[in-house]
Design a protein around this motif. Structure first.
Motif, PDB file in Angstrom:
ATOM      1  N   ILE A 145       0.833  -1.205   0.000  1.00 41.88           N
ATOM      2  CA  ILE A 145       0.000   0.000   0.000  1.00 41.88           C
ATOM      3  C   ILE A 145       0.867   1.253   0.000  1.00 41.88           C
ATOM      4  O   ILE A 145       0.597   2.212  -0.746  1.00 41.88           O
ATOM      5  N   LYS A 146       1.915   1.260   0.801  1.00 39.88           N
ATOM      6  CA  LYS A 146       2.801   2.434   0.838  1.00 39.88           C
ATOM      7  C   LYS A 146       3.457   2.667  -0.521  1.00 39.88           C
ATOM      8  O   LYS A 146       3.621   3.822  -0.965  1.00 39.88           O
ATOM      9  N   ILE A 198       3.587   5.778  -5.914  1.00 36.90           N
ATOM     10  CA  ILE A 198       3.562   5.884  -7.379  1.00 36.90           C
ATOM     11  C   ILE A 198       2.277   6.525  -7.898  1.00 36.90           C
ATOM     12  O   ILE A 198       2.045   6.557  -9.103  1.00 36.90           O
ATOM     13  N   GLY A 199       1.439   7.019  -6.979  1.00 42.47           N
ATOM     14  CA  GLY A 199       0.318   7.821  -7.416  1.00 42.47           C
ATOM     15  C   GLY A 199      -1.051   7.184  -7.385  1.00 42.47           C
ATOM     16  O   GLY A 199      -2.028   7.795  -7.833  1.00 42.47           O
ATOM     17  N   TYR A 200      -1.177   5.973  -6.852  1.00 41.31           N
ATOM     18  CA  TYR A 200      -2.512   5.386  -6.734  1.00 41.31           C
ATOM     19  C   TYR A 200      -3.358   6.237  -5.786  1.00 41.31           C
ATOM     20  O   TYR A 200      -2.902   6.637  -4.712  1.00 41.31           O
ATOM     21  N   LYS A 201      -4.601   6.455  -6.173  1.00 46.02           N
ATOM     22  CA  LYS A 201      -5.554   7.164  -5.320  1.00 46.02           C
ATOM     23  C   LYS A 201      -6.612   6.217  -4.750  1.00 46.02           C
ATOM     24  O   LYS A 201      -7.258   6.534  -3.751  1.00 46.02           O
ATOM     25  N   LYS A 248      -5.673   3.788   8.685  1.00 47.32           N
ATOM     26  CA  LYS A 248      -4.356   4.411   8.848  1.00 47.32           C
ATOM     27  C   LYS A 248      -3.991   5.304   7.667  1.00 47.32           C
ATOM     28  O   LYS A 248      -3.402   6.383   7.842  1.00 47.32           O
ATOM     29  N   TYR A 249      -4.348   4.869   6.454  1.00 47.63           N
ATOM     30  CA  TYR A 249      -3.932   5.598   5.257  1.00 47.63           C
ATOM     31  C   TYR A 249      -5.090   6.318   4.568  1.00 47.63           C
ATOM     32  O   TYR A 249      -4.976   6.691   3.399  1.00 47.63           O
ATOM     33  N   ALA A 250      -6.165   6.558   5.297  1.00 41.95           N
ATOM     34  CA  ALA A 250      -7.368   7.138   4.699  1.00 41.95           C
ATOM     35  C   ALA A 250      -7.138   8.504   4.079  1.00 41.95           C
ATOM     36  O   ALA A 250      -7.832   8.883   3.122  1.00 41.95           O
ATOM     37  N   ASP A 251      -6.183   9.251   4.599  1.00 40.96           N
ATOM     38  CA  ASP A 251      -5.936  10.580   4.052  1.00 40.96           C
ATOM     39  C   ASP A 251      -4.979  10.553   2.862  1.00 40.96           C
ATOM     40  O   ASP A 251      -4.685  11.602   2.271  1.00 40.96           O
ATOM     41  N   GLN A 252      -4.508   9.354   2.489  1.00 44.03           N
ATOM     42  CA  GLN A 252      -3.571   9.244   1.368  1.00 44.03           C
ATOM     43  C   GLN A 252      -4.084   8.381   0.221  1.00 44.03           C
ATOM     44  O   GLN A 252      -3.669   8.568  -0.931  1.00 44.03           O
ATOM     45  N   ILE A 253      -4.949   7.423   0.537  1.00 44.46           N
ATOM     46  CA  ILE A 253      -5.441   6.514  -0.496  1.00 44.46           C
ATOM     47  C   ILE A 253      -6.797   5.967  -0.067  1.00 44.46           C
ATOM     48  O   ILE A 253      -7.054   5.755   1.130  1.00 44.46           O
ATOM     49  N   LEU A 279     -14.709   2.404  -7.739  1.00 43.02           N
ATOM     50  CA  LEU A 279     -15.736   2.604  -6.715  1.00 43.02           C
ATOM     51  C   LEU A 279     -15.232   3.564  -5.653  1.00 43.02           C
ATOM     52  O   LEU A 279     -14.031   3.626  -5.368  1.00 43.02           O
ATOM     53  N   GLU A 280     -16.173   4.275  -5.063  1.00 41.56           N
ATOM     54  CA  GLU A 280     -15.859   5.158  -3.946  1.00 41.56           C
ATOM     55  C   GLU A 280     -16.825   4.878  -2.810  1.00 41.56           C
ATOM     56  O   GLU A 280     -18.037   4.808  -3.024  1.00 41.56           O
ATOM     57  N   ARG A 281     -16.288   4.694  -1.623  1.00 37.97           N
ATOM     58  CA  ARG A 281     -17.118   4.425  -0.452  1.00 37.97           C
ATOM     59  C   ARG A 281     -17.703   5.730   0.063  1.00 37.97           C
ATOM     60  O   ARG A 281     -16.985   6.712   0.260  1.00 37.97           O
ATOM     61  N   ALA A 282     -18.996   5.751   0.305  1.00 44.05           N
ATOM     62  CA  ALA A 282     -19.621   6.952   0.870  1.00 44.05           C
ATOM     63  C   ALA A 282     -19.172   7.162   2.308  1.00 44.05           C
ATOM     64  O   ALA A 282     -19.022   8.296   2.768  1.00 44.05           O
ATOM     65  N   THR A 283     -18.957   6.072   3.025  1.00 50.96           N
ATOM     66  CA  THR A 283     -18.407   6.111   4.380  1.00 50.96           C
ATOM     67  C   THR A 283     -16.967   5.636   4.307  1.00 50.96           C
ATOM     68  O   THR A 283     -16.707   4.498   3.923  1.00 50.96           O
TER      69      THR A 283
END
Length: 316
Positions: free
Chosen positions: A25-26, A31-34, A83-88, A280-284
């Motif tokens: 994940i790191k 490399i730019g995955y969102k 842990k990484y919610a603000d990055q990916i 896909l994007e999670r609403a929560t």
């Protein structure tokens, strides 16, 4: 906005993958995955379902660890999502197997936890024998299906139809995996065997389109030596004619395979006239509220935007 909807780690797929999930994940972030879909393999239930690499030192011990390992994976995925919610944007899923119709109930049970966002619907077997492990097992599968590649392809697409009809997966994994170890991976299916195999391909595509599923453009085919990603050109063209949507995947099994051949995969889609891929994007996000699954929002990403977020120099 680069992403993958299909990935594995050596931590939870120790037989043929590498690296800890967090490290993967790191690297994806670097490399730019969102968005990243985590899709470790689901546990299997019988000794006869094990791969050769799982038979030593004890088949029984290998089978017994699969379900606890899956639970450990989900716990770690939930932790990393937060842990990484603000990055990916991490989606939690698994790769569903279809060895026999009885697996439908198991996939349904495994997809029930609130943390699970989706699962891949994949077929790795024909006639009960793996088709992508090695050429010896591919030959065994061919014999189990009647002794010819035409019969084997037909059996594969019939078993895939059973899976699609029973599970209706949001994402269909490597639609034409059957060609990986074929005598002729680039074979023209239209007209082969009086068109019987091609008819089954079209039937399966229509099923996926009918319930609103997506095909992944899976670039792992390229790193395994094929000239085109999954699905190959003829099938992809038919899917496009149907108005079907593609998602995008590296099917990585470790850091070294994250985004492998992504430029070639994007070029391939553009050559077919595809201008967008879907994720896909999670609403929560992260986590869930009140023990209820998060709503999933379908999100279009232009290929230009996808390319723009990749930093593939970080893979060197």
């Amino acid at each position: 906005m680069a992403f993958t909807m299909h990935s594995h780690s050596g931590q939870f797929c120790p037989g043929h993958a590498k690296d800890k999930l967090e490290d993967i994940i790191k690297h994806a972030i670097a490399i730019g995955y969102k968005t990243m879909g985590l899709t470790e393999h689901m546990p299997r239930t019988k000794l006869c379902d094990l791969y050769p690499e799982e038979l030593t030192p004890s088949p029984e011990a290998s089978l017994a660890v699969l379900a606890p390992r899956h639970e450990a994976y989900l716990a770690e995925a939930v932790r990393l999502q937060a842990k990484y919610a603000d990055q990916i944007h991490i989606l939690i899923g698994f790769e569903g197997e279809w060895l026999r119709p009885a697996y439908a109930l198991l996939v349904a049970e495994l997809s029930a936890p609130p943390c699970i966002d989706y699962f891949l619907g994949s077929v790795h077997h024909a006639g009960g024998v793996p088709i992508d492990f090695d050429r010896a097992m591919y030959a065994q599968a061919r014999e189990a299906c009647g002794g010819t590649e035409e019969k084997m392809y037909g059996r594969y697409y019939d078993e895939q139809f059973q899976m699609l009809d029973a599970l209706k997966p949001r994402v269909v994994g490597h639609f034409d995996l059957i060609r990986l170890m074929s005598e002729d991976p680039g074979r023209e299916l239209r007209g082969w065997g009086e068109g019987r195999v091609w008819e089954k391909v079209l039937r399966n595509l229509a099923v996926v389109k009918g319930y609103g599923g997506w095909l992944e453009c899976n670039t792992s085919a390229l790193r395994k030596g094929l000239e085109e990603p999954y699905p190959g050109g003829a099938i992809a063209e038919e899917w496009i004619k149907m108005g079907g949507r593609f998602t995008f995947s590296d099917d990585s099994h470790g850091i070294a395979q994250v985004a492998t051949n992504y430029e070639r995969g994007l070029d391939y889609l553009e050559s077919l006239g595809v201008k967008e891929v879907w994720t896909l994007e999670r609403a929560t996000h992260p986590g869930t509220k009140g023990g209820v699954k998060s709503e999933l929002i379908e999100k279009s990403v232009s290929i230009a935007e996808f390319r723009g977020s990749l930093r593939l120099d970080k893979t060197e």
